[in-house]
Every structure is written in C-alpha cells, then in structure tokens.
Design an enzyme around this catalytic site. Sequence first.
Site, mmCIF file in Angstrom:
data_model
loop_
_atom_site.group_PDB
_atom_site.id
_atom_site.type_symbol
_atom_site.label_atom_id
_atom_site.label_comp_id
_atom_site.label_asym_id
_atom_site.label_seq_id
_atom_site.Cartn_x
_atom_site.Cartn_y
_atom_site.Cartn_z
ATOM 1 N N LEU A 150 21.178 -10.757 -15.368
ATOM 2 C CA LEU A 150 22.525 -10.654 -15.904
ATOM 3 C C LEU A 150 23.313 -9.517 -15.288
ATOM 4 O O LEU A 150 23.953 -8.737 -15.968
ATOM 5 C CB LEU A 150 22.497 -10.494 -17.430
ATOM 6 C CG LEU A 150 22.049 -11.716 -18.231
ATOM 7 C CD1 LEU A 150 22.113 -11.403 -19.706
ATOM 8 C CD2 LEU A 150 22.926 -12.907 -17.916
ATOM 9 N N CYS A 151 23.204 -9.384 -13.960
ATOM 10 C CA CYS A 151 24.009 -8.349 -13.325
ATOM 11 C C CYS A 151 24.675 -8.916 -12.072
ATOM 12 O O CYS A 151 24.713 -8.278 -11.030
ATOM 13 C CB CYS A 151 23.183 -7.116 -13.019
ATOM 14 S SG CYS A 151 21.575 -7.452 -12.378
ATOM 15 N N GLY A 152 25.187 -10.117 -12.178
ATOM 16 C CA GLY A 152 25.965 -10.685 -11.087
ATOM 17 C C GLY A 152 25.129 -10.892 -9.833
ATOM 18 O O GLY A 152 23.971 -11.280 -9.898
#
Lengths: 302, 140
Positions: A90-92
């Site tokens: 969940l960090c691009g």
Amino acid sequence: MANLKELKTRISSVKSTQKITSAMKMVAASRLKRAQEAAEAARPYAERMERMIASVMESQQSIQSAPKLLAGNSSDETYLFVIITSDRGLCGGFNSSIVREVRNRIRDLLSAGKTVKFLCVGRKGRDQLKSEFAASIVKTYEGIGRSGVKFSEAEDLTSDLIEMFEADEFDICTVVYNKFVSVITQVVTSQQIIPVDLVGLEQVSEEDEGLSTKEKPSAIYEYEPSEQEILTELLPSNLKIQVFRALLESSASEHGARMSAMDNATRNAGEMIDDLTLTFNRSRQARITSELIEIISGAEAL
Amino acid sequence: MTNKLIFELVSPSALLASEEVDMVVVPGEDGDFGVLPGHAPLLSNVRPGTVDIYNDGFVSKSIFVEGGFAEANDERCTLLATRARELAEISPEDASARLSAARDQIVEDDEKSKAAAARELALAEALNYALETRSSNRSI
C-alpha cells in the site's frame, strides 16, 4: 437502475474504506516527518565520509597495494545486489519501481554471462523477485526500520556483506534503494559500494552544492598511525554509513510514497462517494416520481 | 581573522558541532594531537577519549568521542565520531556502572564476542579516565 439498498451499502463501504486510507495517510505523514529528519541528519556524516574516501582514493591511485574493499578484487563475474524495499504494501509504486530497475539490470547481466546474487531488505521486494530468481536470493532481512532505522541494523547488514566479500562470494556489490527527494518524488538509485565507485562519488558530491568539489585536497595526506591501518578501519565504516544512509533514505521514501498513495486513494474514494450519492438521489427521485404518477393516474381513472 | 580553524564534529545521526575555534586537541590512535590553523593534511584514527576545544587560551568545551576518524587540513578539522557526547552531560555513576558491566562481560564471554567485549571495556575505561582527569582539573 441499481436498486436503492444496494447503492446504500456501496456508499457506506466506500466511506469506511476512505476512513482507513485517510488514517493511513495521517500515520504515514507523522512517520515521514521523523524518517525525513533522520535521513537529513545522517547526510553530513555520509558527505564528509565520502570526502575523506575521495581524498584517500586520490593519493591511492599510484599505489598498487590498495585494499580489496577499495579497489575491488580485479574481477567482475559475480554481482551482489542489496535491494531495499518495504515490508508492507500500500505504498504506490515504491516497491515495483525498485523491482523493475533490478530486473532490467539483472537481465542485462545474465545475458552477459555474469552471476547475480541478492540480499533483500524488506519482504515485498523478495516476494516480487522470488518467482523469477528464487535461486539467487541469499538472504532476506525483515523488520528493519520498523521503529525507525537503527545504526546497529546497518552494522549487522554490513558485517554480513564483508563476510561474504572476504569469502569471495561476490565481486561487485550494488545497493538499490529509493532516494528521497520529496513526498511525491522518490528516485530509484543504484550505488556501487564495493569496490568504491569514484565516479559515483563525484556525482554525489556535485549534487550536494558542490561543497566538496571546491575543496579538493591538493596536498598528499599524512596518515596516523599508517595508511593501511586507517584504511582497514575507514572502509568498513564507510560501508556501514552508506548502507545506513540507503536504509534511511528508503524509509523516508516509503513513508512519502505511502502518504501520497493514500492521499490519492482518499481523494478517489471521495469522488466515488459523490458519484454514488448522485446516482442514489436520482434513483430515489425517479422512484418517487413514478409512484406519484401511478397515484395520480389511478385517481384520474376513477 | 584567518587565525581560526573550522572544527566540525559529525556522528552518524547528527552534525554535532560546526564552529570556528582556536585549536582542538584530538585523541589520535597514536596519542593526542593538537590542530591549529595551517595544519598539514592529516588523516588519523581516533581512539575513545576527550576532544578539547580551545578558545582564547581556555578549554571552552570538552566532548567525549567513542572512536572515529579525524581529518585535518590547513583551514578545517573534521572529526567523524561513531558516537559523541559532551563530557559535562555524562554522570560518573553511569560511567562506572558501564565499566563494571564491561568487566563482567569480558569474563563471561566466549571467544567469538571477546573482541567486542574488549572494545567495550577499553571504551568504558577511557570514559572513566576522561571523567576523573576532568574533575581533578576542576578542583585545582
């Protein structure tokens, strides 16, 4: 037209997702601040260390007996990559941009007939590389930097590196990490740390306001106690500090990337809620209208 | 005034000092050495010990460093310390506790971690010595 109950549940589920993403954004923002401060605090040391190494390199060039860590072991068959990624997702594009870069480099090296090995920092990078290069992964480190990157973690990693180098398990070592530029920009950076890459060093120092290039030492240094002894201390310390810096930069980048990814997600969720609410209201009104028409036409028929 | 020297003390976690001074005395591996403006280029290992910063003929600050490297040239002196603290901030009790802990460690440990324990002991001894000599200086 979707039925009203369905729309209502969609809206509430998107709303709760939005709550989660905005909370994650807030957490990332507060962690980012700390990580960024730590990364910036470590820069002066690393810069001065580089300056020292550069001046040693300059006076070393004539001497053939330079230590292996500095000059390499004159072969380039086995490449070791230290790949710094995060444990959590969940960090691009944070992890996938690292993996993409590494994958390209590896394919080039493999087609040139070289051997490649990895040390993975962070679970995400390992997971993505496992399918293709499972045999080359030597070791995975997890949980680094969970509560802020510690110098001892960099020391442990470096002592593993030095052990492997002394056992001739690799010839060239490169660290691949995300360099923190700003919250929205992280640059994938490969830095060769064994042997020390003078070209890379100069590029780095030029970036840093040209501070070190201006003060190129013109004289040859005296060494105390002796050149050999200094180098045997200085080179491992330099490795530690470069690894430490890479870890710090990567952790700041991770939080930055997560923050902007979550910011995007929150905004998208907001747009989605707006759309859904509009559809919901329209269909509600349509239903009321059609009910009215039914009632009126019923009354008229009487 | 060109009669000043830029002294920089950096540890991995922070830039601890960057100031103009008259002279610094650095605990080199082969003995303490003073750095004045116009020093010949020098690279030295630093042993655990006290760095004294001199201004106007007096020690204006004493900092304990746990080893590192020092680089001197004609206008600046850079000290890369693995860890550093101002001597005045360290309490003698902590230091002696650390020394006795290090002494216990070196007896218990096996061959493998002996080097680390020996380093810790040397460090603790240097710390205690630094504190003792400082307090005796004060009393005069």
